[in-house]
Motif scaffolding. Structure first.
Motif, PDB file in Angstrom:
ATOM      1  N   ALA A   2      26.477  12.400  22.543  1.00 58.79           N
ATOM      2  CA  ALA A   2      26.705  11.176  21.764  1.00 58.79           C
ATOM      3  C   ALA A   2      26.028   9.979  22.413  1.00 58.79           C
ATOM      4  O   ALA A   2      25.436   9.127  21.726  1.00 58.79           O
ATOM      5  CB  ALA A   2      28.203  10.925  21.620  1.00 58.79           C
ATOM      6  N   LEU A   3      26.095   9.894  23.743  1.00 56.12           N
ATOM      7  CA  LEU A   3      25.439   8.787  24.447  1.00 56.12           C
ATOM      8  C   LEU A   3      23.927   8.856  24.275  1.00 56.12           C
ATOM      9  O   LEU A   3      23.251   7.825  24.155  1.00 56.12           O
ATOM     10  CB  LEU A   3      25.818   8.820  25.920  1.00 56.12           C
ATOM     11  N   GLY A   4      23.391  10.083  24.256  1.00 56.19           N
ATOM     12  CA  GLY A   4      21.957  10.233  24.037  1.00 56.19           C
ATOM     13  C   GLY A   4      21.543   9.783  22.649  1.00 56.19           C
ATOM     14  O   GLY A   4      20.483   9.154  22.468  1.00 56.19           O
ATOM     15  N   LEU A   5      22.371  10.076  21.660  1.00 54.36           N
ATOM     16  CA  LEU A   5      22.073   9.619  20.301  1.00 54.36           C
ATOM     17  C   LEU A   5      22.149   8.094  20.204  1.00 54.36           C
ATOM     18  O   LEU A   5      21.311   7.454  19.550  1.00 54.36           O
ATOM     19  CB  LEU A   5      23.038  10.267  19.314  1.00 54.36           C
ATOM     20  N   LEU A   6      23.158   7.499  20.850  1.00 46.33           N
ATOM     21  CA  LEU A   6      23.279   6.045  20.828  1.00 46.33           C
ATOM     22  C   LEU A   6      22.076   5.391  21.514  1.00 46.33           C
ATOM     23  O   LEU A   6      21.555   4.362  21.049  1.00 46.33           O
ATOM     24  CB  LEU A   6      24.583   5.624  21.510  1.00 46.33           C
ATOM     25  N   HIS A   7      21.623   5.995  22.608  1.00 49.80           N
ATOM     26  CA  HIS A   7      20.427   5.502  23.293  1.00 49.80           C
ATOM     27  C   HIS A   7      19.236   5.445  22.332  1.00 49.80           C
ATOM     28  O   HIS A   7      18.516   4.432  22.266  1.00 49.80           O
ATOM     29  CB  HIS A   7      20.107   6.429  24.475  1.00 49.80           C
ATOM     30  N   LEU A   8      19.049   6.517  21.554  1.00 51.64           N
ATOM     31  CA  LEU A   8      17.917   6.563  20.635  1.00 51.64           C
ATOM     32  C   LEU A   8      18.103   5.597  19.466  1.00 51.64           C
ATOM     33  O   LEU A   8      17.128   4.981  19.001  1.00 51.64           O
ATOM     34  CB  LEU A   8      17.724   7.992  20.131  1.00 51.64           C
ATOM     35  N   MET A   9      19.342   5.449  18.971  1.00 52.33           N
ATOM     36  CA  MET A   9      19.568   4.484  17.897  1.00 52.33           C
ATOM     37  C   MET A   9      19.205   3.069  18.362  1.00 52.33           C
ATOM     38  O   MET A   9      18.621   2.282  17.609  1.00 52.33           O
ATOM     39  CB  MET A   9      21.025   4.514  17.430  1.00 52.33           C
ATOM     40  N   MET A  36      15.923  15.346  19.404  1.00 55.25           N
ATOM     41  CA  MET A  36      15.199  14.348  18.621  1.00 55.25           C
ATOM     42  C   MET A  36      15.350  14.613  17.117  1.00 55.25           C
ATOM     43  O   MET A  36      15.472  13.672  16.324  1.00 55.25           O
ATOM     44  CB  MET A  36      13.719  14.358  19.010  1.00 55.25           C
ATOM     45  N   THR A  37      15.363  15.880  16.722  1.00 57.65           N
ATOM     46  CA  THR A  37      15.560  16.221  15.306  1.00 57.65           C
ATOM     47  C   THR A  37      16.924  15.746  14.831  1.00 57.65           C
ATOM     48  O   THR A  37      17.068  15.179  13.734  1.00 57.65           O
ATOM     49  CB  THR A  37      15.421  17.731  15.106  1.00 57.65           C
ATOM     50  N   ASP A  49      21.890   3.013  28.001  1.00 59.71           N
ATOM     51  CA  ASP A  49      20.523   2.969  28.523  1.00 59.71           C
ATOM     52  C   ASP A  49      20.289   4.052  29.573  1.00 59.71           C
ATOM     53  O   ASP A  49      19.146   4.470  29.788  1.00 59.71           O
ATOM     54  CB  ASP A  49      20.231   1.598  29.138  1.00 59.71           C
ATOM     55  N   ALA A  50      21.340   4.501  30.228  1.00 56.60           N
ATOM     56  CA  ALA A  50      21.203   5.493  31.297  1.00 56.60           C
ATOM     57  C   ALA A  50      21.103   6.919  30.774  1.00 56.60           C
ATOM     58  O   ALA A  50      21.080   7.862  31.575  1.00 56.60           O
ATOM     59  CB  ALA A  50      22.382   5.373  32.261  1.00 56.60           C
ATOM     60  N   TYR A  51      21.027   7.093  29.446  1.00 57.03           N
ATOM     61  CA  TYR A  51      21.028   8.442  28.879  1.00 57.03           C
ATOM     62  C   TYR A  51      19.806   8.665  27.985  1.00 57.03           C
ATOM     63  O   TYR A  51      19.924   8.860  26.778  1.00 57.03           O
ATOM     64  CB  TYR A  51      22.317   8.693  28.097  1.00 57.03           C
ATOM     65  N   PRO A  52      18.590   8.664  28.587  1.00 54.46           N
ATOM     66  CA  PRO A  52      17.382   8.937  27.808  1.00 54.46           C
ATOM     67  C   PRO A  52      17.327  10.406  27.395  1.00 54.46           C
ATOM     68  O   PRO A  52      18.056  11.251  27.933  1.00 54.46           O
ATOM     69  CB  PRO A  52      16.258   8.588  28.782  1.00 54.46           C
ATOM     70  N   PRO A  53      16.462  10.745  26.444  1.00 52.38           N
ATOM     71  CA  PRO A  53      16.441  12.111  25.925  1.00 52.38           C
ATOM     72  C   PRO A  53      16.252  13.199  26.974  1.00 52.38           C
ATOM     73  O   PRO A  53      16.901  14.250  26.894  1.00 52.38           O
ATOM     74  CB  PRO A  53      15.267  12.076  24.938  1.00 52.38           C
ATOM     75  N   ALA A  54      15.388  12.979  27.944  1.00 50.64           N
ATOM     76  CA  ALA A  54      15.137  14.033  28.934  1.00 50.64           C
ATOM     77  C   ALA A  54      16.411  14.355  29.717  1.00 50.64           C
ATOM     78  O   ALA A  54      16.730  15.535  29.952  1.00 50.64           O
ATOM     79  CB  ALA A  54      14.014  13.602  29.883  1.00 50.64           C
ATOM     80  N   VAL A  68      19.566  13.807  28.770  1.00 47.61           N
ATOM     81  CA  VAL A  68      20.584  14.373  27.882  1.00 47.61           C
ATOM     82  C   VAL A  68      20.276  15.834  27.574  1.00 47.61           C
ATOM     83  O   VAL A  68      21.171  16.693  27.612  1.00 47.61           O
ATOM     84  CB  VAL A  68      20.688  13.539  26.594  1.00 47.61           C
ATOM     85  N   ALA A  69      19.009  16.126  27.272  1.00 49.25           N
ATOM     86  CA  ALA A  69      18.639  17.511  26.984  1.00 49.25           C
ATOM     87  C   ALA A  69      18.908  18.403  28.182  1.00 49.25           C
ATOM     88  O   ALA A  69      19.413  19.532  28.041  1.00 49.25           O
ATOM     89  CB  ALA A  69      17.167  17.574  26.576  1.00 49.25           C
ATOM     90  N   HIS A  70      18.602  17.926  29.372  1.00 53.64           N
ATOM     91  CA  HIS A  70      18.817  18.718  30.595  1.00 53.64           C
ATOM     92  C   HIS A  70      20.297  18.964  30.837  1.00 53.64           C
ATOM     93  O   HIS A  70      20.725  20.101  31.085  1.00 53.64           O
ATOM     94  CB  HIS A  70      18.189  17.991  31.781  1.00 53.64           C
ATOM     95  N   GLU A  71      21.109  17.912  30.750  1.00 50.56           N
ATOM     96  CA  GLU A  71      22.533  18.066  31.062  1.00 50.56           C
ATOM     97  C   GLU A  71      23.275  18.838  29.967  1.00 50.56           C
ATOM     98  O   GLU A  71      24.227  19.562  30.257  1.00 50.56           O
ATOM     99  CB  GLU A  71      23.172  16.697  31.286  1.00 50.56           C
TER     100      GLU A  71
END
Length: 515
Positions: free
Chosen positions: A27-34, A76-77, A57-62, A64-67
């Protein structure tokens, strides 16, 4: 989104399988992208908004995907689908909640819905499903021991005063919030202050369903009195010093409230047989038997229900405008404060019931997941053809039994296991041995066990580590060690029958009088 391919996942357009315990990070990763894509459109002004966005801001896609253990392209989809939807609905089951950080996980998803403008909007926003048909209604009206009718709180002096006036008692006579469900069980049989030596269990089977079921069973055995009100002889009822035959859902009147706050009337379909009685009558009889009849003098269920509707007046979940006659005409969404007024479909639209009318957002505090190579984690849950602790469904031989541990074929190969072979799962809290089912749709680092059977899943879960807010145990993630079972252990087909063969017909409860 689920660590295994459930029936729902198999009919979905896409299935995302995050590592257990990482739903909030997703969820944090999605909020980061929004935020990055300029899609932040808060539903309303709110306290804490800037702190929540800064935290994301501390949860960029890379990261989030890793964790989360998912491909970054899939993340991203998902983000694009959410960003482009007109009325996206985030719908959760018990998975995000049943962690020791479940409250923060749910908060992360609520923040996402609120900050993208989808709370209080018809058809969109956030919702959570419970495991019982009227779980929503129970939670609004006093099912937990810090609650009062109408979604009021025992901690709120104003709410306490309102209910004391309604019940015609002194406010000081109302109790303070007590134990959560798991803490209540943990205190059973304990001596000294805070210990419990007698317990009434109504329609529940904690010997199977509670975290740390082995320890819970011993604590229930240590009680001076264990009174069970139920309609089938559950494993918990077998430990009772007194069993009172209660009623089934179809033998009682009432209301049911669903996910969207829609209240529907529920009518009795049959009369409780023999010595069995409606649960509400048993509780009233018990109150009279201990010399505390005040507030328990309802001649009929209609009197009880009318008093309940009135008790919710002024609460957040206000049912006071409802009646059996009105619900006969149509269902209604609370709050319904007036008998001649409309219901309120959007209960969570601005403004909010706070001193300044603004919402308050909270920064979720989520742990870093265990990323150790070859680490295995157990997650527990339900099967579609079983129900809760299995007290009803395990008695039906027509229902297919699936009391197995689900393991990915690659994990089974790494451990030299084959379908149907018995395996022992060991955690810091206990161990269980049962057959293997090879399940390609589950994550290789995750094992799944259903909790419908005794002596299996909840022997392994932790009864002491609880969410600091909800006091929920961590049913959905427990570090586990996998060991091939000794040759003497049972080895059966991968679809094993339950250990306790259901009888052809239910055994009746002891016809114990209620008083």
């Amino acid at each position: 989104m689920d660590p295994r391919a459930t029936t729902t996942a198999r009919v979905a357009g896409r299935h995302l399988a995050p590592r257990p315990g990482t739903d909030g990070i997703l969820a944090l990763g999605l909020l980061h992208l929004m935020k990055t894509w300029g899609r932040i459109r808060p539903t309303a002004p709110a306290h804490g908004l800037s702190d929540v966005l800064w935290h994301a801001d501390a949860y960029p896609p890379a990261r989030v995907a890793h964790e989360c253990g998912i491909p970054e392209t899939d993340l991203m989809t998902l983000a694009r689908a959410y960003a482009d939807a007109r009325t996206p609905l985030i719908l959760t089951g018990r998975g995000p909640e049943q962690h020791t950080h479940g409250t923060d996980t749910v908060q992360a998803w609520l923040n996402l819905a609120f900050l993208t403008g989808h709370v209080g909007k018809q058809g969109g926003g956030f919702g959570t499903l419970t495991g019982q048909g009227n779980g929503q209604g129970g939670r609004e009206h006093g099912q937990k021991n810090d609650q009062l009718p109408g979604a009021r709180s025992l901690r709120d002096p104003r709410h306490r005063a309102q209910m004391a006036a309604h019940w015609n008692v002194l406010e000081s006579h109302l109790p303070q919030p007590g134990y959560s469900a798991q803490e209540l069980l943990n205190a059973c049989g304990e001596s000294g202050e805070g210990g419990i030596d007698a317990l009434i269990v109504l329609g529940s089977n904690p010997v199977v369903s509670a975290a740390g079921a082995g320890q819970v069973t011993e604590k229930l055995r240590a009680l001076k009195h264990l009174i069970v009100i139920d309609f089938l002889p559950s494993e918990t009822a077998q430990l009772a010093t007194l069993v009172l035959p209660g009623s089934m859902w179809c033998e009682e009147e009432g209301t049911t409230t669903n996910l969207e706050g829609r209240v529907q009337r529920r009518r009795r379909a049959m009369t409780a047989p023999g010595a069995a009685r409606e649960d509400w009558r048993i509780l009233c009889d018990l109150a009279h038997a201990i010399g505390r009849p005040h507030g328990f003098t309802y001649p009929t269920f209609r009197d009880l229900q009318d008093d309940f509707f009135l008790a919710t007046r002024g609460g957040k979940a206000d049912y006071s405008g409802l009646s059996a006659e009105r619900l006969d005409r149509s269902s209604a969404q609370w709050p319904v404060p007036r008998a001649d007024g409309p219901d309120t479909p959007l209960a969570y639209a601005p403004t909010y019931p706070t001193p300044d009318g603004l919402a308050t957002l909270h920064v979720p505090r989520l742990p870093t997941p265990d990323l150790a190579p070859r680490a295995l984690h157990l997650t527990t849950g339900r099967l579609g053809n079983q129900y809760q602790s299995g007290t009803q469904t395990r008695r039906n031989p027509a229902l297919k039994a699936e009391n197995t541990v689900q393991i990915h074929p690659d994990t089974a190969l790494a451990y030299g296991l084959r379908a149907g072979q018995s395996v022992t799962l060991r955690t810091a809290h206990g161990q269980a041995t049962l057959p293997v089912t090879l399940t390609p749709g589950i994550r290789p680092d995750t094992l799944f066990m259903p909790f419908h059977w005794p002596d299996t899943a909840n022997l392994l879960t932790d009864p002491t580590a609880l969410d600091p807010h909800s006091r929920m145990p961590g049913f959905k993630i427990t570090p586990v060690t996998l060991l091939p079972a000794p040759a003497a252990a049972h080895t059966t087909d991968a679809r094993a029958e339950p250990r306790e063969e259901p009888s052809a017909a239910p055994r009746p409860l002891r016809p114990t009088p209620t008083t």
